[in-house]
Design a protein around this motif. Structure first.
Motif, PDB file in Angstrom:
ATOM      1  N   SER A  77      17.889 -15.098 -29.868  1.00  0.00           N
ATOM      2  CA  SER A  77      17.803 -16.228 -30.792  1.00  0.00           C
ATOM      3  C   SER A  77      18.737 -17.356 -30.363  1.00  0.00           C
ATOM      4  N   HIS A  78      19.927 -16.980 -29.889  1.00  0.00           N
ATOM      5  CA  HIS A  78      20.885 -17.972 -29.407  1.00  0.00           C
ATOM      6  C   HIS A  78      20.349 -18.681 -28.168  1.00  0.00           C
ATOM      7  N   LEU A  79      19.722 -17.916 -27.273  1.00  0.00           N
ATOM      8  CA  LEU A  79      19.142 -18.491 -26.060  1.00  0.00           C
ATOM      9  C   LEU A  79      18.077 -19.519 -26.402  1.00  0.00           C
ATOM     10  N   LEU A  80      17.217 -19.198 -27.375  1.00  0.00           N
ATOM     11  CA  LEU A  80      16.139 -20.106 -27.766  1.00  0.00           C
ATOM     12  C   LEU A  80      16.663 -21.408 -28.353  1.00  0.00           C
ATOM     13  N   SER A  81      17.815 -21.353 -29.006  1.00  0.00           N
ATOM     14  CA  SER A  81      18.344 -22.547 -29.661  1.00  0.00           C
ATOM     15  C   SER A  81      19.276 -23.357 -28.763  1.00  0.00           C
ATOM     16  N   GLY A  82      19.756 -22.748 -27.651  1.00  0.00           N
ATOM     17  CA  GLY A  82      20.759 -23.427 -26.841  1.00  0.00           C
ATOM     18  C   GLY A  82      20.296 -23.917 -25.486  1.00  0.00           C
ATOM     19  N   ASN A  83      19.168 -23.425 -24.994  1.00  0.00           N
ATOM     20  CA  ASN A  83      18.680 -23.794 -23.668  1.00  0.00           C
ATOM     21  C   ASN A  83      17.856 -25.070 -23.739  1.00  0.00           C
ATOM     22  N   ILE A  84      18.189 -26.062 -22.916  1.00  0.00           N
ATOM     23  CA  ILE A  84      17.527 -27.370 -22.982  1.00  0.00           C
ATOM     24  C   ILE A  84      16.044 -27.272 -22.639  1.00  0.00           C
ATOM     25  N   LEU A  85      15.696 -26.428 -21.646  1.00  0.00           N
ATOM     26  CA  LEU A  85      14.285 -26.265 -21.269  1.00  0.00           C
ATOM     27  C   LEU A  85      13.497 -25.669 -22.425  1.00  0.00           C
TER      28      LEU A  85
ATOM     29  N   ILE B  93       6.433 -20.755 -44.804  1.00  0.00           N
ATOM     30  CA  ILE B  93       7.371 -19.734 -45.292  1.00  0.00           C
ATOM     31  C   ILE B  93       8.215 -19.192 -44.145  1.00  0.00           C
ATOM     32  N   HIS B  94       7.568 -18.936 -43.010  1.00  0.00           N
ATOM     33  CA  HIS B  94       8.247 -18.386 -41.844  1.00  0.00           C
ATOM     34  C   HIS B  94       9.335 -19.334 -41.329  1.00  0.00           C
ATOM     35  N   PHE B  95       8.996 -20.605 -41.196  1.00  0.00           N
ATOM     36  CA  PHE B  95       9.975 -21.595 -40.732  1.00  0.00           C
ATOM     37  C   PHE B  95      11.122 -21.745 -41.725  1.00  0.00           C
ATOM     38  N   LYS B  96      10.793 -21.716 -43.007  1.00  0.00           N
ATOM     39  CA  LYS B  96      11.834 -21.868 -44.041  1.00  0.00           C
ATOM     40  C   LYS B  96      12.810 -20.694 -44.013  1.00  0.00           C
ATOM     41  N   ASP B  97      12.289 -19.486 -43.890  1.00  0.00           N
ATOM     42  CA  ASP B  97      13.125 -18.295 -44.007  1.00  0.00           C
ATOM     43  C   ASP B  97      13.924 -17.979 -42.748  1.00  0.00           C
ATOM     44  N   TYR B  98      13.450 -18.425 -41.590  1.00  0.00           N
ATOM     45  CA  TYR B  98      14.143 -18.075 -40.342  1.00  0.00           C
ATOM     46  C   TYR B  98      14.629 -19.297 -39.567  1.00  0.00           C
ATOM     47  N   TRP B  99      13.715 -20.169 -39.189  1.00  0.00           N
ATOM     48  CA  TRP B  99      14.096 -21.346 -38.391  1.00  0.00           C
ATOM     49  C   TRP B  99      15.080 -22.228 -39.145  1.00  0.00           C
ATOM     50  N   TYR B 100      14.756 -22.562 -40.394  1.00  0.00           N
ATOM     51  CA  TYR B 100      15.624 -23.452 -41.171  1.00  0.00           C
ATOM     52  C   TYR B 100      16.974 -22.790 -41.440  1.00  0.00           C
ATOM     53  N   VAL B 101      16.949 -21.520 -41.809  1.00  0.00           N
ATOM     54  CA  VAL B 101      18.196 -20.790 -42.098  1.00  0.00           C
ATOM     55  C   VAL B 101      19.067 -20.723 -40.844  1.00  0.00           C
ATOM     56  N   TYR B 102      18.427 -20.472 -39.683  1.00  0.00           N
ATOM     57  CA  TYR B 102      19.189 -20.372 -38.441  1.00  0.00           C
ATOM     58  C   TYR B 102      19.787 -21.725 -38.050  1.00  0.00           C
ATOM     59  N   LYS B 103      19.007 -22.783 -38.189  1.00  0.00           N
ATOM     60  CA  LYS B 103      19.449 -24.111 -37.767  1.00  0.00           C
ATOM     61  C   LYS B 103      20.468 -24.725 -38.729  1.00  0.00           C
ATOM     62  N   PHE B 104      20.244 -24.580 -40.022  1.00  0.00           N
ATOM     63  CA  PHE B 104      21.037 -25.321 -41.001  1.00  0.00           C
ATOM     64  C   PHE B 104      21.808 -24.436 -41.980  1.00  0.00           C
ATOM     65  N   GLY B 105      21.575 -23.127 -41.939  1.00  0.00           N
ATOM     66  CA  GLY B 105      22.289 -22.223 -42.834  1.00  0.00           C
ATOM     67  C   GLY B 105      23.639 -21.819 -42.259  1.00  0.00           C
TER      68      GLY B 105
END
Length: 221
Positions: A48-56, A119-131
């Protein structure tokens, strides 16, 4: 008008095939959740960290977001074009005799998938990015704990399983439709396309369906 409709279908086909490719990568990443808990936590949080931190990967994610939006928007446009082209409805409709159930209900299937994505983006993507998530032993955000917690709830499992069934029917029709639009569904290759389409759709559907069920029954036992 035919040229415009063809362009819409090409956009649908290209974005759809890109999303099909993304689903393979996403499934492979999520299969880490089937590992023993200690290993799964470390690997999944690192992933999850790799997906959020790698520019490519960030660039690819933007293409993904645009593909989802374009696919949904052009699906709505094509639906309106088809309804307008059909004109008035006849009392007796024989389409059910020549088309599959999923091809006649792509609008319903697409709507279910769209609701699921929100729902999926709210519960995981949003929480990971802004929670404010706790960190694991390696210092990565502990998204693993959020996923495990959500999949221990019965209603959440039902929502996910139904959504993935809808996705499976959507993929099956979408794959064949895209192959026709791109000129791949020719007599010479028709059997290969059919086998590949069925195999891909079943693999993606049951692969994603397995993960929530595995977590629910193993962590609630």
């Amino acid at each position: 008008m035919k040229q415009t409709t063809l362009m819409y279908k090409l956009v649908m086909a290209v974005t759809g095939l890109f999303l099909c490719f993304f689903l393979i990568i996403h499934l492979l990443g999520n299969l880490q959740l089937l590992s023993p808990p200690a290993i799964a936590r470390e690997q999944f949080n690192w992933y999850s960290h790799l997906l959020s931190g790698n520019i490519l990967i960030k660039i690819i994610s933007y293409v993904l977001y645009l593909s989802i939006i374009a696919h949904a928007v052009y699906a709505l446009i094509l639906t309106r074009v088809n309804i307008k082209a059909q004109g008035s409805q006849y009392v007796y409709d024989k389409r059910g005799q020549v088309s599959s159930w999923n091809s006649r209900n792509m609008g319903i299937l697409g709507t279910i998938i769209l609701i699921f994505l929100v729902i999926h983006f709210k519960d995981y993507w949003y929480v990971y990015k802004f929670g404010h998530l706790p960190l694991d032993a390696k210092g990565n955000k502990d998204l693993y704990s959020i996923v495990i917690s959500s999949f221990q709830q019965g209603w959440y499992i039902i929502l996910y399983e139904l959504s993935f069934i809808a996705l499976g029917f959507h993929l099956l029709h979408g794959f064949f439709s895209a192959s026709r639009t791109l000129g791949l569904y020719q007599p010479k290759y028709a059997k290969v396309v059919r086998v590949f389409g069925w195999a891909y759709s079943l693999l993606i559907t049951f692969g994603f369906m397995l993960i929530p069920l595995y977590i629910y029954f193993n962590f609630n036992s």
